[in-house]
Design an enzyme around this catalytic site. Sequence first.
Site, PDB file in Angstrom:
ATOM      1  N   SER A 169     -13.275 -11.099   0.120  1.00 54.70           N
ATOM      2  CA  SER A 169     -12.844 -11.638  -0.850  1.00 54.70           C
ATOM      3  C   SER A 169     -13.916 -11.952  -1.811  1.00 54.70           C
ATOM      4  CB  SER A 169     -11.327 -12.701  -0.931  1.00 54.70           C
ATOM      5  OG  SER A 169     -10.720 -12.015  -0.387  1.00 54.70           O
ATOM      6  N   ARG A 178      -4.227   5.282   0.593  1.00 56.20           N
ATOM      7  CA  ARG A 178      -3.737   3.751  -0.757  1.00 56.20           C
ATOM      8  C   ARG A 178      -2.967   3.991  -1.324  1.00 56.20           C
ATOM      9  NH1 ARG A 178      -6.723  -1.131   2.228  1.00 56.20           N
ATOM     10  NH2 ARG A 178      -5.316  -1.795   1.526  1.00 56.20           N
ATOM     11  N   ASP A 192      -3.123 -11.254   5.535  1.00 54.67           N
ATOM     12  CA  ASP A 192      -3.684  -9.885   6.352  1.00 54.67           C
ATOM     13  C   ASP A 192      -4.130 -11.372   7.845  1.00 54.67           C
ATOM     14  OD1 ASP A 192      -4.890  -9.554   4.124  1.00 54.67           O
ATOM     15  OD2 ASP A 192      -6.492 -10.262   3.861  1.00 54.67           O
ATOM     16  N   ARG A 201      -8.716  -5.035  11.911  1.00 56.13           N
ATOM     17  CA  ARG A 201      -7.212  -6.143  11.602  1.00 56.13           C
ATOM     18  C   ARG A 201      -7.067  -5.905  13.443  1.00 56.13           C
ATOM     19  NH1 ARG A 201      -9.530  -9.777   8.128  1.00 56.13           N
ATOM     20  NH2 ARG A 201      -9.830  -9.295   6.245  1.00 56.13           N
TER      21      ARG A 201
HETATM   22  C1  S3P Z   1      -7.517  -8.996  -1.396  1.00 57.49           C
HETATM   23  C2  S3P Z   1      -5.864  -9.283  -1.700  1.00 57.49           C
HETATM   24  C3  S3P Z   1      -5.750  -8.950  -0.632  1.00 57.49           C
HETATM   25  C4  S3P Z   1      -5.472  -8.923   0.821  1.00 57.49           C
HETATM   26  C5  S3P Z   1      -7.237  -8.332   1.006  1.00 57.49           C
HETATM   27  C6  S3P Z   1      -8.165  -9.062  -0.063  1.00 57.49           C
HETATM   28  C7  S3P Z   1      -7.911  -9.660  -2.578  1.00 57.49           C
HETATM   29  O1  S3P Z   1      -4.547  -7.661  -1.037  1.00 57.49           O
HETATM   30  O2  S3P Z   1      -4.930  -8.734   1.358  1.00 57.49           O
HETATM   31  O3  S3P Z   1      -7.006  -8.072   2.614  1.00 57.49           O
HETATM   32  O4  S3P Z   1      -9.737  -9.966  -2.257  1.00 57.49           O
HETATM   33  O5  S3P Z   1      -7.944  -9.867  -3.408  1.00 57.49           O
HETATM   34  P1  S3P Z   1      -3.235  -7.701  -1.771  1.00 57.49           P
HETATM   35  O6  S3P Z   1      -3.571  -8.156  -3.289  1.00 57.49           O
HETATM   36  O7  S3P Z   1      -3.320  -6.331  -1.651  1.00 57.49           O
HETATM   37  O8  S3P Z   1      -2.388  -8.434  -1.159  1.00 57.49           O
END
Ligand code: S3P
Length: 433
Positions: free
Chosen positions: A24, A120, A312, A384
């Site tokens: 992230s 998605r 996650d 994952r």
């Molecule tokens: C993320 C937010 C999450 C997470 C993804 C990374 C991010 O998704 O599941 O792996 O970096 O902002 P969502 O915001 O759709 O929940």
Amino acid sequence: MISVEVSKSSQFSLSISEIAPDKSISHRSAMFSMLANGTSEITNFLRAEDTMNSLEIVRNLGAKIEDDGVTIKITSNGIKEPSEILDCGNSGTGIRLFCGLLSSANGHFILTGDKYLRHRPMKRVTIPLRDIGAKLDGRNDSDLAPLSIRGASLKAFDYNSKIASAQVKSCMILAALRAEGVCTYTEPELSRDHTERMLKGMGANLHVDGLKTTINPMKELLSPLVIRVPADPSSAFFFAVAAAIIPNSNITLEGITLNETRIEAFKALERMGANITYETTDNKYEPIGNIHVKYAPLKAITVEDNIPWLIDELPALSIAFACADGVSVVKNAEELRVKESDRISTVVNGLRACGIEVEEVQDGYSVVGGELSKATVDSYGDHRIAMSFIIAGLRCGMSVTDLDCINTSFPNFFELLGKITEFSHSKLDLESN
Ligand code: S3P
């Protein structure tokens, strides 16, 4: 298509300093450098497919990138219209955040991704962006990539999101930075907050009050980012589960972000009985430190709160559920169905293949702890899922197929796995469609 045969492991005691850098934060480092008035310097950037795609997009948007193999320097001179289609690969974070960044930029942009990403849902960002004037379109009435954006001026907004999603929040914060007035974004539950922390660190005028973030448009470019990306708790968690399910094992995971919106799965594992301690060693943008995990017999738990903070890690946590005494339950987690795979059904299918009794409902599942047995598990192209069932193999041996996806987030996963057990790869020449 690569598959792996993992052997059962005996007890281990390890300290790992090479967990993959946070995905992230790496995505955001590359993107936010486009908003700075000088050269941003990023060390320990995640060199995995998802984040390298973001870096390549930033290059295609006109940034100068210098990379000596340790530090990546990004100098932007404003967002330029690219001649290329911008390919986000497998990354939902990539495509959704770039929508926010590009909606107000001068030019025409096309964002796409791999066959999984193109299925998605994107309306969660395209609808609020279109509502404030973005000229954005895509397949299925703007729900599916490829998405096309023609930069436009964006109106100020007060948006109450129904989804606790850091991707949606970050997209809208990026849009707000160039909107025509002060904006607010309110989420139903707190999601990961790297965007707010990093942009504030760069001097953006944004204010967080509980679930509401107020964003003042940028009057000028922000200060460059100077960041060392911490290790990714979501990647580290696979090895935490490994120590928690192999009797008499312990592991130290070094240099991890200890941001509370990211370590909830470790707290869940602690509630199950694992012995876990945290040691803060640094604090820049985020608290950073080491996590120690020591085996103890596990008991079942219910997970229903703070779901965005462990979304996650639920696949890997489910392997711990399978080894626990009692019935563990996951609720309020319907978002799992729109991740890199439908993770409710891919977790349930995988556990069933390993002889574990599981019940699936729309917003979660329950797992009856028992004895995992060796099986062949399909990753469904989801990194994952692949890594979770490889870790399950430490208990009983396992064959896991379709592993190329691990490169999206954790390229050195097998190198680290090799410190715990033996495994062998095989390559199947199947046509991927
Ligand atoms: C993320 C937010 C999450 C997470 C993804 C990374 C991010 O998704 O599941 O792996 O970096 O902002 P969502 O915001 O759709 O929940």
